[in-house]
Scaffold this motif. Structure first.
Motif, short mmCIF file in Angstrom:
data_model
loop_
_atom_site.label_atom_id
_atom_site.label_comp_id
_atom_site.label_asym_id
_atom_site.label_seq_id
_atom_site.Cartn_x
_atom_site.Cartn_y
_atom_site.Cartn_z
N VAL A 79 0.89 -1.17 0.00
CA VAL A 79 0.00 0.00 0.00
C VAL A 79 0.92 1.21 0.00
CG1 VAL A 79 -1.95 1.18 1.08
CG2 VAL A 79 -1.59 -1.25 1.54
N GLY A 138 5.85 6.72 10.58
CA GLY A 138 4.91 5.88 9.86
C GLY A 138 3.98 5.21 10.85
N ASN A 143 1.73 3.18 15.84
CA ASN A 143 1.09 2.13 16.64
C ASN A 143 1.82 1.97 17.97
OD1 ASN A 143 -1.24 1.02 15.30
ND2 ASN A 143 0.10 0.11 13.77
N GLN A 231 -9.12 -2.74 13.79
CA GLN A 231 -8.50 -2.41 12.50
C GLN A 231 -9.49 -1.73 11.56
OE1 GLN A 231 -5.35 -4.82 10.23
NE2 GLN A 231 -7.26 -5.89 9.85
N ILE A 235 -5.33 -5.28 5.38
CA ILE A 235 -4.33 -5.10 4.33
C ILE A 235 -4.68 -5.83 3.02
CG2 ILE A 235 -2.83 -6.99 5.09
CD1 ILE A 235 -1.36 -3.66 4.31
N ALA A 262 -4.01 2.46 9.12
CA ALA A 262 -2.87 3.02 8.38
C ALA A 262 -3.30 3.65 7.06
CB ALA A 262 -1.81 1.96 8.16
N LYS A 292 0.76 7.15 2.91
CA LYS A 292 -0.05 6.28 2.06
C LYS A 292 -1.11 7.15 1.37
CE LYS A 292 1.08 1.98 4.41
NZ LYS A 292 0.66 1.00 5.42
C1 LIG Z 1 1.28 0.06 6.06
C2 LIG Z 1 0.55 -0.45 7.24
C3 LIG Z 1 1.14 -0.46 8.51
C4 LIG Z 1 2.58 -0.09 8.74
O1 LIG Z 1 2.80 1.23 8.37
P1 LIG Z 1 4.25 1.81 8.08
O2 LIG Z 1 3.92 3.21 7.71
O3 LIG Z 1 4.81 1.00 6.96
O4 LIG Z 1 5.05 1.71 9.31
C5 LIG Z 1 0.36 -0.85 9.58
N1 LIG Z 1 -0.91 -1.25 9.41
C6 LIG Z 1 -1.51 -1.28 8.20
C7 LIG Z 1 -2.92 -1.72 8.10
C8 LIG Z 1 -0.79 -0.87 7.07
O5 LIG Z 1 -1.38 -0.88 5.87
#
Ligand SMILES: *Cc1c(COP(=O)(O)O)cnc(C)c1O
Length: 471
Positions: A79, A138, A143, A231, A235, A262, A292
């Protein structure tokens, strides 16, 4: 050896512009792999320095074949956002200004800009307006930051201060997490001393959503501090947990409810998809990425905590040389693990202004629409198996027939062939025991024509693999 910043920036900019404008015509993959790049760059430490203008030119020439076209229009793996030019340009200012964004005294401008970006983000994501946001690298670190706040909040509530006294001897904190949570959460749990295995895994449904009844059953017998990790945006499927149910269960058991969103949290910024997140505003902390869906340049994530005092408790540091803080002042470093850091709020500010509320909603809705178009083209035209109908911008498809090993081999072959063709970039993942191709539509550059070209390329790759499998 030139230190003429005008000359150097002009050179770097010219090279960057050339790279970005050629992306649409270049293969949608790196031309050289990691091992080839290691060979290209391997060299002994130079004894003498050399001219930075020459270094820049050589650096670009050496690196470009090993760059992934993440910012291009047909990059659908993992992503990834595309680094919107407005964010890239603002980020160039951040580098040139050289501000330390840790404190308001080290950069009044960076502190003020981050503060306004914080309030705009809360407005756009429609989360409680007095929440605090830490600007992190990020979602992984975000988290960890939110879970550290959850640790502080839940342990303080039972009379233990983990920030002063640590975790040794503390009452155990129960962590409940959906079976299809992102890997980064385990890394965060590991980092903050909770351990990756010391969790209670909650069963999920076919789309990866936590089953509320399973959460209820698991949490009911527990005493002491509890953290529930939900969540927004799985993903692979893009699915959303049922927040209204999860929050009701969490609150009934005094749990801290955290959400990893995210990319999915941005569904909240649209009129059409906001309902997927309903109830999420009642949670205690939320994570989303800037790099993202917001299209911010790397690295950029947001740790959002409803009770900002708990976040400050978990993150603040003090030293005599750090200036006293006036009532109501916001100290950027007290929201994140770092002191000195980049002024990440500045590209965020530029992007939120560039899109506005409407532009951001349109971008997200367009990506969701393009993802459905992708699914329709692959399924209707070629009969490719769409494993889960897209909920937002994530699509998983399967190309295999026969037993599980044969299915995996065929899907992997289609992925390899698609990447080799170079029209678009895709990758795979394991989902429910099967290997699937994942397609994530996250780039501001992607148009309907890009989806069409990419669907054609994937269908062609599949037909080749199928023909070879039969013969
Ligand atoms: C990308 C992603 C992460 C991790 O994020 P980073 O920015 O790569 O540290 C965590 N959870 C979900 C659902 C993600 O898509």
């Amino acid at each position: 050896m030139s230190r003429d910043i005008g000359h150097l920036l002009a050179r770097a900019t010219a090279s960057a512009v050339r790279y970005r404008t050629n992306l649409d015509n270049a293969p949608a993959r790196s031309l050289l792999d990691y091992h080839a790049m290691r060979e290209r760059f391997a060299a002994p430490l130079p004894e003498a320095g050399s001219d930075p203008a020459t270094i820049l030119d050589e650096l670009a020439a050496l690196a470009e074949p090993g760059l992934m076209p993440t910012t291009g229009p047909r990059f659908f793996a993992w992503v990834m956002g595309a680094s919107h030019p407005a964010g890239v340009a603002a980020d160039l200012l951040v580098s040139a200004w050289g501000q330390n964004a840790g404190y308001q005294s080290t950069s009044p401008a960076a502190a003020a800009i981050e503060e306004v970006a914080e309030s705009w983000l809360l407005d756009m994501l429609d989360l409680p307006r007095d929440s605090g946001i830490g600007f992190t690298t990020g979602a992984t670190v975000a988290n960890g930051t939110c879970l550290a706040a959850a640790r502080t909040g839940t342990l303080r509530a039972v009379g233990w201060d983990p920030d002063e006294d640590g975790l040794f001897g503390a009452p155990p904190v129960h962590v409940l997490i959906g079976a299809d949570a992102h890997s980064s959460l385990y890394s965060s749990l590991q980092l903050i001393g909770f351990g990756r295995k010391r969790v209670i895994t909650i069963e999920t449904d076919e789309l990866g959503r936590m089953r509320p009844a399973a959460l209820e059953a698991a949490i009911s017998g527990l005493t002491g501090p509890k953290i529930v990790i939900a969540q927004a945006g799985q993903i692979n499927t893009g699915a959303f947990d049922s927040f209204a149910d999860i929050v009701a269960i969490g609150k009934a058991h005094d749990a801290w409810v955290h959400v990893d969103g995210a990319f999915g949290l941005w569904a909240r910024a649209t009129p059409s998809h906001k309902a997927l997140t309903s109830g999420i505003e009642l949670c205690d902390s939320w994570v989303t990425d800037g790099h993202k869906w917001l299209q911010a340049p790397y690295d950029c994530g947001f740790a959002i905590v409803r009770d900002k005092n708990i976040l400050l408790g978990a993150m603040s540091q003090w030293a005599s040389y750090l200036p006293a803080i006036a009532q109501g002042d916001r100290v950027p470093s007290n929201y994140v693990p770092e002191l000195s850091r980049r002024a990440r709020g500045i590209p965020v500010y530029a992007l939120l202004r560039t899109f506005g509320r409407q532009g951001m909603a349109e971008l997200i809705e367009r990506h969701c629409r393009l993802t459905r178009l992708f699914a329709t083209r692959l399924a209707a035209e070629a009969g490719i198996e769409v494993v889960a109908e897209p909920v937002i911008n994530q699509l998983i498809v399967n190309f295999g027939t026969g037993d599980s090993a044969a299915r995996k081999a065929q899907t992997e072959a289609v992925i390899a062939r698609t990447v080799e063709d170079g029209t678009c970039y895709v990758a795979g993942a394991s989902w429910r025991g099967d290997w699937v191709m994942r397609l994530s539509v996250t780039s501001v550059e992607t148009t309907e024509a890009d989806i069409d070209r990419s669907a054609d390329a994937i269908i062609a790759a599949w037909r080749q693999v199928r023909a070879e499998t039969r013969s």
